[in-house]
Design an enzyme around this catalytic site. Sequence first.
Site: not given
Length: 279
Positions: A86, A117
């Site tokens: 963003e 992960e």
Amino acid sequence: MSDKNKFTLSITESPSRFKDLEKMEVADLIRSINEEDAKVHIAVKEALPQIEQLIVRIIDRMKQGGRLFYLGAGTSGRLGVLDASELPPTFGVPDTLVIGLIAGGDVALRKAVEDAEDDPHMAWEELKKYNISKLDTVIGIAASGTTPYVIGGIRKARKNGILTGCITCNPDSDIARVAEFPIEAIVGPEFITGSTRLKAGTAQKMILNMITTTLMIKLGKVKGNKMVNMQLNNRKLINRGTHMLMEELSLDQETAQDLLIRYGSVKKAIDGYNKSRRQ
């Protein structure tokens, strides 16, 4: 049972204080979720001193050309990528200034990648591809504070003299012990037991907003309270920039829009206009 074999339940995995959710009415469900969400603000407020310490150190490095990297898995990883993505349209910075890395790569933004992960070495291998240096900063995002992908990356980065921080929702977690500047937002058990996309995710998003918004302001990407470096990607943003120039320079709409289009950003338009007035 020996201490070695004991399993201690972390706060983020602790049972919800609500029972029989499936039997609750919609009004009761959303009211209860809202009540839980109200605790997030308090938890983040208590972490403000930790957030400040990290931001101040990042500013110094960024002013020398440093970058910011996020490491995360699952919801935490997606939030880091979201925050990083963003910034270019909002503040006009390159997409190489803040970079979000998620365990399992970009495909993990939409689908879970099994076991990604759990690899403690992968994050550092990915960071090396960006030629990471001592001017850079790495922030690990892990609600539980136990994610091997994130902890491994933070540990290796710190070992190589890179500034490290973390955002977690458990006190005294593994990642907080590894990171130089840990941020701990203790929001308590989730509404649905263990679902850290709820309060923990909200807290992480709030903290990420604080970090990058403050960084962009201190790097000169905001004037007054305006996004003067935003990219003019659509009509709405062109109209917003036009009104900024009308207000800042006391111009009519047509002149302000022509000026904005010519220079490509509000800041450049203001600087160009003021320079021409001085000549």
